[in-house]
Scaffold this motif. Structure first.
Motif, short mmCIF file in Angstrom:
data_model
loop_
_atom_site.label_atom_id
_atom_site.label_comp_id
_atom_site.label_asym_id
_atom_site.label_seq_id
_atom_site.Cartn_x
_atom_site.Cartn_y
_atom_site.Cartn_z
N GLU A 20 29.21 29.62 38.16
CA GLU A 20 29.88 28.41 39.24
C GLU A 20 31.12 28.75 38.90
O GLU A 20 32.60 28.98 38.78
N LEU A 21 31.83 27.95 37.54
CA LEU A 21 32.38 27.90 36.69
C LEU A 21 32.96 29.30 36.02
O LEU A 21 34.57 29.41 36.44
N LEU A 22 32.45 30.58 35.65
CA LEU A 22 32.94 31.32 35.51
C LEU A 22 34.10 31.90 37.03
O LEU A 22 35.07 33.04 36.85
N THR A 23 33.16 31.91 38.29
CA THR A 23 33.15 32.57 39.19
C THR A 23 35.03 32.29 39.65
O THR A 23 35.50 32.76 40.61
N TYR A 24 35.14 30.80 39.30
CA TYR A 24 36.63 30.30 39.71
C TYR A 24 37.62 30.38 38.44
O TYR A 24 38.67 30.14 38.77
N CYS A 25 37.61 30.36 37.68
CA CYS A 25 37.93 31.25 36.37
C CYS A 25 39.49 32.18 36.65
O CYS A 25 39.14 33.36 37.02
N LEU A 26 40.53 31.94 36.28
CA LEU A 26 41.63 32.63 36.10
C LEU A 26 41.67 34.24 35.04
O LEU A 26 41.48 34.89 35.93
N VAL A 27 40.56 34.15 34.10
CA VAL A 27 40.71 35.04 33.26
C VAL A 27 39.59 35.47 32.79
O VAL A 27 38.61 33.80 31.35
N VAL A 28 38.70 36.25 33.12
CA VAL A 28 37.83 36.43 32.26
C VAL A 28 37.30 37.57 31.45
O VAL A 28 37.47 38.63 32.63
N ARG A 199 48.67 44.69 31.75
CA ARG A 199 48.70 43.23 32.78
C ARG A 199 48.70 42.72 31.41
O ARG A 199 49.68 41.16 31.90
N PHE A 200 48.90 42.15 30.28
CA PHE A 200 48.67 41.10 29.35
C PHE A 200 50.28 40.92 28.71
O PHE A 200 50.68 40.07 28.71
N PHE A 201 51.08 41.46 29.20
CA PHE A 201 52.50 42.03 28.81
C PHE A 201 53.45 40.91 30.29
O PHE A 201 54.27 40.26 30.37
N LEU A 202 52.76 41.21 31.33
CA LEU A 202 52.70 40.46 33.15
C LEU A 202 52.80 39.31 32.90
O LEU A 202 53.30 38.55 33.63
N ASP A 203 51.91 39.20 32.79
CA ASP A 203 51.36 37.67 32.66
C ASP A 203 50.52 37.27 31.49
O ASP A 203 49.69 37.56 31.00
N PHE A 204 51.24 36.27 31.05
CA PHE A 204 50.94 35.60 29.61
C PHE A 204 49.50 34.91 29.41
O PHE A 204 48.78 34.92 28.58
N LYS A 205 48.96 34.89 30.71
CA LYS A 205 47.73 34.01 30.61
C LYS A 205 46.55 34.87 30.47
O LYS A 205 45.34 34.98 29.32
N VAL A 206 46.62 36.57 30.17
CA VAL A 206 45.65 38.07 29.89
C VAL A 206 46.11 38.31 28.08
O VAL A 206 47.34 38.37 28.11
N PRO A 207 44.54 38.22 28.10
CA PRO A 207 44.67 38.52 26.51
C PRO A 207 45.45 39.72 25.81
O PRO A 207 45.42 40.71 27.39
#
Length: 283
Positions: A20-28, A199-207
């Motif tokens: 359930e937690l992984l379903t709500y995470c922003l980046v997986v 995407r990693f460059f457009l959004d800093f949360k993405v590795p």
């Protein structure tokens, strides 16, 4: 065996909370690897963040397995993966692993000796370094002008590569797809999925890559290398669930030995997951 079975049963609620937690995470990060059980090939699916790790076995690799596991159908965050097309059947944002992409570009450079591939390698590494520098000085995003400058460079390189690798379909075939050279296939992916590559460059949360998911699978490969595989499906399932618990505990700065003791002594497992779930619900 009895201890493993007891741990597996105690961790049933933990597994449900974790999914359930992984379903709500922003980046997986999503990945899968071959897994031998009873000398039969199966697939171990991995779902990872910097805080959680979840493994599940399935006989299939693609969409059927992903639906059965039940995380991706409800996932609305950003899925980081290696361009396995099954992931694109789900309605979430996607980010492609640039470590895989760099390997593909190196192959094109060495095998086909095409200059555009080296130019794109250097651009991606430059973008990675620029992002790391920006984060170090406290930035959370780039300005629109900076984004446009790098995106323009990316598009120029890709369009140049497409011009150098034109594709004209041969005479009409009765069935099947037209075979395209590897450089053309890669260039079309770079062109059609530009936003996912960057995407990693457009959004800093993405590795930049999906190496954190591959790292979480490494222990599973070591296990197979030592034992050659699992002699029962139950044993493989026990191992996957217990490993999910141990790695998640470690990622939460919980001592794995203490977590295992807690599992058998007072069974107050996964209290940190309950707290995280409450935070997600609150948001």
């Amino acid at each position: 065996y009895n201890i493993s079975q007891a741990a597996y049963e105690h961790l049933a609620c933990f597994k449900d909370r974790l999914k359930e937690l992984l379903t709500y995470c922003l980046v997986v990060g999503f990945d899968e690897t071959g897994f031998r059980v009873l000398a039969t090939g199966m697939w171990l699916h991995s779902y990872s963040t910097d805080k959680y790790a979840y493994y599940e076995l399935h006989v299939k690799r693609g969409q059927e397995a992903m639906n059965d596991i039940g995380i991706l159908p409800d996932f609305k965050g950003i899925a980081v993966h290696d361009f396995w097309k099954s992931y694109y059947t789900y309605c979430c944002k996607h980010a492609l692993c640039n470590a895989h992409l760099l390997r593909d570009l190196i192959f094109i450079k060495e095998r086909f000796e095409q200059p555009w591939s080296e130019e794109l390698i250097q651009l991606l590494l430059k973008m990675k370094a620029a992002k790391a520098k920006a984060i170090n000085i406290g930035k959370s995003n780039f300005s629109s002008s900076t984004l446009k400058r790098y995106q323009d460079q990316y598009e120029r390189i890709v369009q140049q590569g497409l011009k150098e690798n034109p594709f004209k379909p041969p005479e009409k075939k009765s069935r099947g797809r037209y075979a395209k050279p590897p450089p053309r296939n890669l260039l079309e992916r770079l062109d059609n999925y530009q936003e996912d590559v960057l995407r990693f460059f457009l959004d800093f949360k993405v590795p930049f890559d999906n190496n954190f998911s591959e790292r979480d699978l490494r222990m599973m490969k070591v296990k197979q290398k030592i034992s050659g595989g699992f002699r029962s499906l139950k044993g493989a399932k026990y191992f996957a669930r217990i490993r999910s618990y141990i790695l998640t505990a470690r990622n939460q700065d919980v001592n794995p030995l203490e977590a295992l003791i807690n599992l058998f002594v007072d069974n107050t497992i996964g209290d940190w997951l309950t707290r995280d779930l409450e935070l997600f619900y609150a948001e």
